[in-house]
Design a protein around this motif. Structure first.
Motif, PDB file in Angstrom:
ATOM      1  N   ALA A 182      11.044  28.780   5.625  1.00 27.44           N
ATOM      2  CA  ALA A 182      10.563  28.896   7.001  1.00 27.44           C
ATOM      3  C   ALA A 182       9.467  29.954   7.092  1.00 27.44           C
ATOM      4  CB  ALA A 182      11.725  29.260   7.929  1.00 27.44           C
ATOM      5  N   ILE A 223      12.755  23.329   3.305  1.00 24.96           N
ATOM      6  CA  ILE A 223      13.523  23.192   4.549  1.00 24.96           C
ATOM      7  C   ILE A 223      14.291  21.868   4.572  1.00 24.96           C
ATOM      8  CG2 ILE A 223      13.319  22.952   7.047  1.00 24.96           C
ATOM      9  CD1 ILE A 223      12.822  25.744   6.275  1.00 24.96           C
ATOM     10  N   TRP A 275      -2.536  19.213  14.056  1.00 22.42           N
ATOM     11  CA  TRP A 275      -3.325  20.107  14.900  1.00 22.42           C
ATOM     12  C   TRP A 275      -4.047  21.205  14.127  1.00 22.42           C
ATOM     13  CZ3 TRP A 275      -1.391  25.088  14.698  1.00 22.42           C
ATOM     14  CH2 TRP A 275      -0.117  25.210  14.176  1.00 22.42           C
ATOM     15  N   LEU A 276      -3.899  21.250  12.811  1.00 17.38           N
ATOM     16  CA  LEU A 276      -4.593  22.281  12.029  1.00 17.38           C
ATOM     17  C   LEU A 276      -6.063  21.927  11.918  1.00 17.38           C
ATOM     18  CD1 LEU A 276      -2.213  23.036   9.039  1.00 17.38           C
ATOM     19  CD2 LEU A 276      -2.586  24.393  11.085  1.00 17.38           C
ATOM     20  N   ALA A 285       2.238  35.732   0.823  1.00 18.03           N
ATOM     21  CA  ALA A 285       1.603  35.108   1.976  1.00 18.03           C
ATOM     22  C   ALA A 285       1.938  35.881   3.253  1.00 18.03           C
ATOM     23  CB  ALA A 285       2.039  33.659   2.108  1.00 18.03           C
ATOM     24  N   ARG A 302      -3.462  26.558   1.901  1.00 21.80           N
ATOM     25  CA  ARG A 302      -2.590  26.573   3.063  1.00 21.80           C
ATOM     26  C   ARG A 302      -1.743  25.298   3.101  1.00 21.80           C
ATOM     27  NH1 ARG A 302      -5.390  27.494   8.789  1.00 21.80           N
ATOM     28  NH2 ARG A 302      -3.461  27.507   9.995  1.00 21.80           N
ATOM     29  N   ILE A 342       1.009  25.271   0.451  1.00 16.39           N
ATOM     30  CA  ILE A 342       2.133  26.145   0.776  1.00 16.39           C
ATOM     31  C   ILE A 342       2.976  25.548   1.893  1.00 16.39           C
ATOM     32  CG2 ILE A 342       2.747  28.437   1.600  1.00 16.39           C
ATOM     33  CD1 ILE A 342       0.496  29.549  -0.009  1.00 16.39           C
ATOM     34  N   ILE A 343       2.316  24.919   2.886  1.00 18.09           N
ATOM     35  CA  ILE A 343       3.101  24.309   3.970  1.00 18.09           C
ATOM     36  C   ILE A 343       3.994  23.184   3.432  1.00 18.09           C
ATOM     37  CG2 ILE A 343       2.985  22.963   6.097  1.00 18.09           C
ATOM     38  CD1 ILE A 343       0.455  24.542   6.793  1.00 18.09           C
ATOM     39  N   LEU A 392       7.376  30.758   4.788  1.00 20.64           N
ATOM     40  CA  LEU A 392       6.165  30.129   4.246  1.00 20.64           C
ATOM     41  C   LEU A 392       5.464  29.286   5.297  1.00 20.64           C
ATOM     42  CD1 LEU A 392       6.667  28.645   0.699  1.00 20.64           C
ATOM     43  CD2 LEU A 392       5.069  30.368   1.473  1.00 20.64           C
ATOM     44  N   ILE A 393       6.219  28.383   5.927  1.00 17.97           N
ATOM     45  CA  ILE A 393       5.609  27.449   6.871  1.00 17.97           C
ATOM     46  C   ILE A 393       5.028  28.189   8.063  1.00 17.97           C
ATOM     47  CG2 ILE A 393       6.033  25.509   8.413  1.00 17.97           C
ATOM     48  CD1 ILE A 393       8.220  24.624   6.598  1.00 17.97           C
ATOM     49  N   PHE A 401       3.215  19.543  11.782  1.00 18.90           N
ATOM     50  CA  PHE A 401       2.691  20.563  10.889  1.00 18.90           C
ATOM     51  C   PHE A 401       1.250  20.368  10.430  1.00 18.90           C
ATOM     52  CE2 PHE A 401       7.297  20.561  10.281  1.00 18.90           C
ATOM     53  CZ  PHE A 401       7.548  21.856  10.667  1.00 18.90           C
ATOM     54  N   PRO A 436      -2.250  32.649   8.764  1.00 17.26           N
ATOM     55  CA  PRO A 436      -2.562  32.505   7.337  1.00 17.26           C
ATOM     56  C   PRO A 436      -3.131  33.774   6.710  1.00 17.26           C
ATOM     57  CG  PRO A 436      -4.059  31.211   8.685  1.00 17.26           C
ATOM     58  CD  PRO A 436      -2.973  31.692   9.576  1.00 17.26           C
ATOM     59  N   MET A 496       1.931  30.246   7.245  1.00 22.26           N
ATOM     60  CA  MET A 496       0.753  29.427   6.952  1.00 22.26           C
ATOM     61  C   MET A 496       0.243  28.692   8.185  1.00 22.26           C
ATOM     62  SD  MET A 496      -0.611  29.639   4.093  1.00 22.26           S
ATOM     63  CE  MET A 496      -0.265  31.293   3.607  1.00 22.26           C
ATOM     64  N   LEU A 497       1.157  28.356   9.114  1.00 25.89           N
ATOM     65  CA  LEU A 497       0.727  27.664  10.321  1.00 25.89           C
ATOM     66  C   LEU A 497       0.048  28.620  11.294  1.00 25.89           C
ATOM     67  CD1 LEU A 497       3.642  25.224  11.217  1.00 25.89           C
ATOM     68  CD2 LEU A 497       1.398  24.663  10.333  1.00 25.89           C
ATOM     69  N   PHE A 498       0.673  29.775  11.503  1.00 31.72           N
ATOM     70  CA  PHE A 498       0.227  30.610  12.613  1.00 31.72           C
ATOM     71  C   PHE A 498      -0.519  31.868  12.191  1.00 31.72           C
ATOM     72  CE2 PHE A 498       4.078  28.377  14.086  1.00 31.72           C
ATOM     73  CZ  PHE A 498       3.446  27.551  14.984  1.00 31.72           C
ATOM     74  N   GLY A 531       6.916  24.631   1.642  1.00 32.80           N
ATOM     75  CA  GLY A 531       7.880  25.139   2.610  1.00 32.80           C
ATOM     76  C   GLY A 531       8.690  24.012   3.229  1.00 32.80           C
ATOM     77  N   LEU A 532       8.020  22.916   3.584  1.00 30.83           N
ATOM     78  CA  LEU A 532       8.716  21.771   4.183  1.00 30.83           C
ATOM     79  C   LEU A 532       9.733  21.193   3.222  1.00 30.83           C
ATOM     80  CD1 LEU A 532       5.811  19.965   6.038  1.00 30.83           C
ATOM     81  CD2 LEU A 532       7.840  21.017   7.037  1.00 30.83           C
TER      82      LEU A 532
END
Lengths: 354, 296
Positions: free
Chosen positions: A322, B105, B86-87, A286, B94, B97-98, A324-325, B83, A332, A328-330, B101-102
């Motif tokens: 981190a 964490i 706002w997407l 990713a 996506r 994967i988020i 990954l997140i 998280f 992708p 994917m957030l900012f 990841g969470l």
């Protein structure tokens, strides 16, 4: 097509350059982690083929890696000496498939030639991936993610619960893999440079094959599947066949990396099969931008090297979570896309609607 | 097998089955409003029980549980707002994967706070050796607590979705988001609410089961996988079927120990998951016509 040769040449120069720089800086001990990172990079490249080209997520690649590594580890450490007189063992011995060596304690041990172990591991993984792939690849999205994750966990549980695989201790004392006379994969101090170049050779060949694949007929078919599976199917692409092929090839490359790294490290433990490892590979792919061979390769080298050198300390897993997140957030489409987007407008890309 | 032993296995199966069902319902609530499978669902269970254990040192048990459920709900809300809210039209990959990841964490933070120690809440009534005799089987009263509280949660949720304003709004969003928004429902708030709800029931489940199964920072992943198995067994999105699925899986697992080494126990439920995914991805109770419209 000459373009590809230039890229490969550049990659080869980089490989040699890294070696020369580490030598000049008198930090040859970096080569050990670099070699390991190269093998992990093979897994990442295999995953770029599956996730980036064919658009299928896999959260079970650590499972394939472990099957590869454990198969060759078992084959090359199992002691067949007590059964030497059995006709089957005798025949294997006559076929020169077995080798006699001394283990750590100086005892004689008769086990399979690593060539047998490595090739068998590839064969087993190809069969497993084929059998699993047929039903799994019919699934999409969450279902595909969970199914591959489930496969990975089953491998992990089996490895952890079976005496043959050393349970929580894993398998140690795996011998060197003598590829050719004078060319062997092992963790000895004096062959560090040779091993770096062997691993780099595999990666360069893999990059060459992947770059060639993109512009070939199967490569176009895979990208069409990634873009819009129904449309690809309607255009006469046998989507099921191409997806399965990509899955099996990706699994076999991963198994090869697992088997070679096991010989390099001289052992393998259950952590190689853990879910976190699978997630880590996905994180790196990713970060590299999913579809990018170069992004995947550079991220694999950088992140794995830092991780193996212990820069992330006990936050190793957290760092990958981190990554990954944040990616994917900012970003992708990968880290490399960030710069481009702010400057010139990028060519529109296929959506990643897997 | 003697009848006592049989009921013993059934009781153990029901205990785990209800917990899996609660996790599965947590999956369903979020899935229905967003179409996301929240891979961090198991982490809510872990957070709930670990927080309650810490709080219990300073206050009586019921208060500790209540507070920990509230805290986990807040975590769920923060998670959604930071998280997901706002997407803009994110892809499934996506989202997956988020949430993965969470979950990593949250787990790592839990490891940093609580360490690797295995902990447990005290038994709600009695202690380790107290037992109630039912059909000749000796069952810990905690098992009855688990079954009782989980049943109440399931019924309460059904009432919430059927009869309350917010519950109905959430169902409207699940059925058709655009139409719900046109009717003046704030769909984004409903998504947050779904994270809050599923965090809350996860935390509560974690608290009631903690005396029996113990709690550790890494208890979330196996629970999430099994919860997902159960959600699939019942058909994703269908909460009442998830309860049935949970009980089936719990009892199957409980009896599997009888035939196979318990080291493979997790592998069994995952094998069931794979079989279901391969042969009946719509779940055991899914109808053919409905399945034809769905994508797996």
């Amino acid at each position: 097509m000459r373009n590809i040769y230039l890229k490969i040449l550049a990659l080869t120069i980089t490989v040699v350059g890294i070696d020369l720089v580490t030598n000049a800086m008198d930090k040859t001990y970096y080569l050990t982690q670099l070699t390991m990172s190269l093998y992990y990079a093979m897994v990442v490249l295999a995953l770029v083929l599956l996730m980036g080209y064919a658009g299928q997520i896999s959260l079970g690649h650590a499972g394939f890696f472990a099957i590869g590594g454990y198969t060759t580890a078992v084959m090359s450490t199992i002691n067949l000496l007590p059964y030497k007189d059995k006709p089957l063992i005798n025949t294997l011995d006559k076929l020169r498939l077995l080798v006699l060596r001394e283990d750590l304690y100086g005892d004689q041990i008769l086990s399979f030639n690593p060539w047998v172990g490595v090739l068998l591991s590839l064969l087993i993984v190809a069969i497993v991936a084929y059998i699993i792939g047929i039903p799994v690849l019919k699934l999409k999205g969450h279902y595909l993610a969970m199914a591959t994750l489930g496969f990975g966990i089953i491998v992990y549980r089996i490895v952890l619960g079976t005496a043959l695989f050393g349970e929580a201790d894993g398998i140690s004392d795996v011998p060197a893999f003598k590829i050719l006379p004078g060319l062997s994969i092992n963790g000895e101090m004096d062959t560090k440079r040779m091993n770096y170049y062997i691993a780099a050779f595999f990666v360069v060949v893999l990059v060459y094959l992947l770059l060639n694949l993109i512009n070939s007929r199967p490569g176009r078919a895979l990208r069409a599947i990634h873009g819009a599976e129904e449309a690809a199917e309607a255009s006469g692409i046998d989507t099921a066949k191409y997806k399965l092929k990509a899955f099996v090839i990706s699994a076999v490359i991963t198994a090869l990396a697992g088997a070679l790294l096991t010989h390099f490290n001289g052992g393998i433990g259950p952590s190689e099969a853990s879910v976190m490892k699978s997630v880590r590979y996905v994180a790196i792919v990713a970060a590299g931008g999913m579809t990018s061979v170069w992004g995947g390769l550079s991220m694999a080298m950088i992140l794995n090297f830092l991780s193996l050198r212990g820069y992330f300390g006990s936050y190793d897993d957290a760092v990958f979570g981190a990554v990954l997140i944040l990616i994917m957030l900012f970003a992708p489409e990968g880290l490399l896309s960030l710069k481009i987007r702010t400057g010139i407008k990028k060519k529109t890309k296929q959506p990643h609607n897997i | 097998m003697s009848t006592e032993l049989f009921f013993q296995y059934i009781a153990a199966g029901l205990t785990y089955g209800f917990i899996y069902a609660i996790v599965a319902i947590g999956f369903n609530i979020i899935y229905n409003t967003t179409g996301i499978i929240n891979f961090a669902q198991g982490e809510f269970v872990m957070l709930g029980s670990m927080t309650a254990i810490t709080l219990n040192a300073f206050m009586p048990l019921p208060l500790a549980i209540l507070l920990s459920v509230l805290i986990t709900m807040i975590v769920g809300a923060i998670m959604e707002m930071l998280f997901f809210r706002w997407l803009e039209s994110p892809t499934v990959l996506r989202m997956i994967i988020i949430t993965i990841g969470l979950s990593i964490i949250i787990r790592e933070i839990a490891l940093a706070i609580w360490g690797e120690n295995v902990r447990a809440l005290p038994y709600f009534t009695g202690n380790e050796v107290t037992s109630v005799s039912i059909f000749g089987a000796h069952i810990s009263p905690q098992v009855l607590w688990v079954i009782g509280i989980c049943s109440i949660v399931v019924v309460a949720l059904q009432m919430f979705f059927k009869f309350t304003r917010y519950g109905r709004q959430m169902r409207a969003c699940a059925a058709n988001r655009e139409a719900a928004r046109l009717c003046g429902i704030n769909a984004k708030n409903m998504v947050t609410l779904s994270f809050v709800l599923s965090a809350g029931i996860g935390a509560l489940a974690g608290c009631v089961v903690s005396p029996i199964t113990y709690s550790q920072y890494n208890m979330g992943v196996p629970l999430a996988i099994k919860g997902f198995t159960v959600a699939i067994l019942g058909g994703l999105g269908n909460s009442m079927a998830a309860v049935a699925g949970g009980l089936v899986l719990g009892i199957l697992e409980s009896f599997s120990v009888w035939i196979m080494p318990s080291a493979y126990k997790d592998a069994i439920s995952i094998a069931i998951l794979l079989l279901i995914l391969f042969f009946r991805p719509g779940g055991l109770f899914g109808r053919k016509e409905e399945l034809a419209l769905k994508e797996f």
